[in-house]
Write an enzyme that holds these catalytic residues in place. Structure first.
Site, mmCIF file in Angstrom:
data_model
loop_
_atom_site.group_PDB
_atom_site.id
_atom_site.type_symbol
_atom_site.label_atom_id
_atom_site.label_comp_id
_atom_site.label_asym_id
_atom_site.label_seq_id
_atom_site.Cartn_x
_atom_site.Cartn_y
_atom_site.Cartn_z
ATOM 1 N N VAL A 30 0.886 -1.303 -0.052
ATOM 2 C CA VAL A 30 0.098 0.114 0.142
ATOM 3 C C VAL A 30 0.700 1.334 0.020
ATOM 4 O O VAL A 30 0.582 2.149 -0.894
ATOM 5 C CB VAL A 30 -0.880 -0.059 1.039
ATOM 6 C CG1 VAL A 30 -1.650 1.400 1.499
ATOM 7 C CG2 VAL A 30 -1.902 -1.052 1.293
ATOM 8 N N TYR A 31 1.979 1.258 1.068
ATOM 9 C CA TYR A 31 2.770 2.493 0.839
ATOM 10 C C TYR A 31 3.483 2.791 -0.402
ATOM 11 O O TYR A 31 3.606 3.718 -0.969
ATOM 12 C CB TYR A 31 3.957 2.306 2.009
ATOM 13 C CG TYR A 31 4.814 3.327 2.043
ATOM 14 C CD1 TYR A 31 4.402 4.642 2.597
ATOM 15 C CD2 TYR A 31 6.111 2.969 1.599
ATOM 16 C CE1 TYR A 31 5.451 5.534 2.681
ATOM 17 C CE2 TYR A 31 7.141 3.665 1.646
ATOM 18 C CZ TYR A 31 6.772 5.207 2.136
ATOM 19 O OH TYR A 31 7.792 6.104 2.007
ATOM 20 N N GLY A 32 4.154 1.734 -0.994
ATOM 21 C CA GLY A 32 4.727 1.696 -2.225
ATOM 22 C C GLY A 32 3.973 2.269 -3.353
ATOM 23 O O GLY A 32 4.028 2.788 -4.209
ATOM 24 N N THR B 264 1.279 4.259 -2.925
ATOM 25 C CA THR B 264 1.482 5.768 -2.819
ATOM 26 C C THR B 264 2.255 6.512 -3.436
ATOM 27 O O THR B 264 2.331 7.718 -3.897
ATOM 28 C CB THR B 264 0.844 6.195 -1.396
ATOM 29 O OG1 THR B 264 2.117 5.777 -0.537
ATOM 30 C CG2 THR B 264 -0.379 5.423 -0.889
ATOM 31 N N LYS B 265 3.580 6.014 -3.232
ATOM 32 C CA LYS B 265 4.685 6.575 -3.539
ATOM 33 C C LYS B 265 5.000 6.607 -5.117
ATOM 34 O O LYS B 265 5.289 7.329 -5.786
ATOM 35 C CB LYS B 265 6.065 6.187 -2.911
ATOM 36 C CG LYS B 265 5.969 6.521 -1.518
ATOM 37 C CD LYS B 265 5.919 8.225 -1.278
ATOM 38 C CE LYS B 265 6.131 8.215 0.363
ATOM 39 N NZ LYS B 265 6.121 9.784 0.402
#
Length: 265
Positions: A151-153, A155-156
């Protein structure tokens, strides 16, 4: 001397950047969600009155972002550099196990928050005749997969596309848009994540010791390159392929210093 605004700057690399800019004589406005944290940070940094100022801002609320811009303009007259550093990384779960609330917070903070800031700041910089905007990227922004960062990746990765698009749309407005890839920095968030998933951290501890750096090591490099940055759409990267390769090869020659012991790990 430059007038600088940094979101998410009461801790981690944002705080490190603020301290380095101020150390070099630039004026800095820091920001975070809680005014108490901002006031404490300003006091702890210890610069002379007016060198570092601050205002609370939740970047997911565009009205608060506008208030931050207005305060910076009122205080400094012009905003030369704006660094979008506010973000959230939760990397201890698979995609399916990530709580919905954490997904919403990461998407809103890492994407919506940055979009809000870029819209407000770009409009303001158009009116003042130019400036520099930087977005802070991270793991996954180049499309590479890392365990626990689904999920974090995402967004980035989305932020990387957005930054590319913004740089093209503003290329004729004297606004330089840049990307910052700070590398693997030991911050409060990294320590928190490691402690929450200690078994997994221990498995990659040697790798982390080879590639991770402290805020104090990386901040001067980033500030130097932010100040001289003049090619819109490009990136500032602390870790490059050559540096990564040399560090990994060095682990076969000697054991790297354990950088995490001082943080209780």
């Amino acid at each position: 001397m430059a007038n600088v605004v940094i979101t998410g700057s009461t801790k981690g690399i944002g705080r490190g950047l603020a301290a380095e800019f101020a150390k070099q004589g630039h004026k800095v406005m820091i920001s975070g969600r809680k005014q108490n944290d901002i006031d404490s940070t300003i006091a702890e940094l210890g610069f002379e009155s007016g060198q570092v100022v601050g205002l609370a801002c939740d970047t997911t609320d565009k009205a608060q972002v506008q208030a931050l811009w207005d305060e910076a303009k009122s205080t400094f007259s012009t905003v030369d550099i704006w660094v979008n550093n506010a973000g959230l990384a939760r990397t201890v779960w698979s995609i399916l196990d990530t709580p919905d609330s954490e997904i919403s917070t990461m998407v809103n903070t890492n994407l919506l928050g940055n979009i809000n800031c870029c819209k407000v700041v770009a409009n303001g910089m158009k009116q003042q005749g130019g400036g520099k905007i930087f977005n802070m990227l991270g793991g996954g922004s180049d499309g590479e997969y890392f365990k626990g960062m689904g999920v974090y990746g995402t967004t980035k990765r989305g932020l990387d596309y957005f930054t590319n698009a913004l740089s093209k749309e503003l290329k004729d407005d004297n606004i330089i848009v840049g990307k910052i890839r700070p590398g693997m920095i030991i911050t409060e968030g990294v320590i928190r994540e490691a402690k929450e998933d200690l078994d997994n951290f221990q498995k990659r501890r040697k790798f982390a010791n080879a590639l991770c750096d402290t805020v104090e090591t990386v901040a001067p490099f980033l500030v130097e390159n932010i100040l001289k940055f003049n090619k819109t759409g490009k990136k500032i990267a602390w870790l490059n392929t050559t540096k990564i390769t040399l560090r990994m090869l060095a682990t076969f020659i000697s054991k790297p210093k354990d950088k995490f012991e001082d943080f209780g790990l």
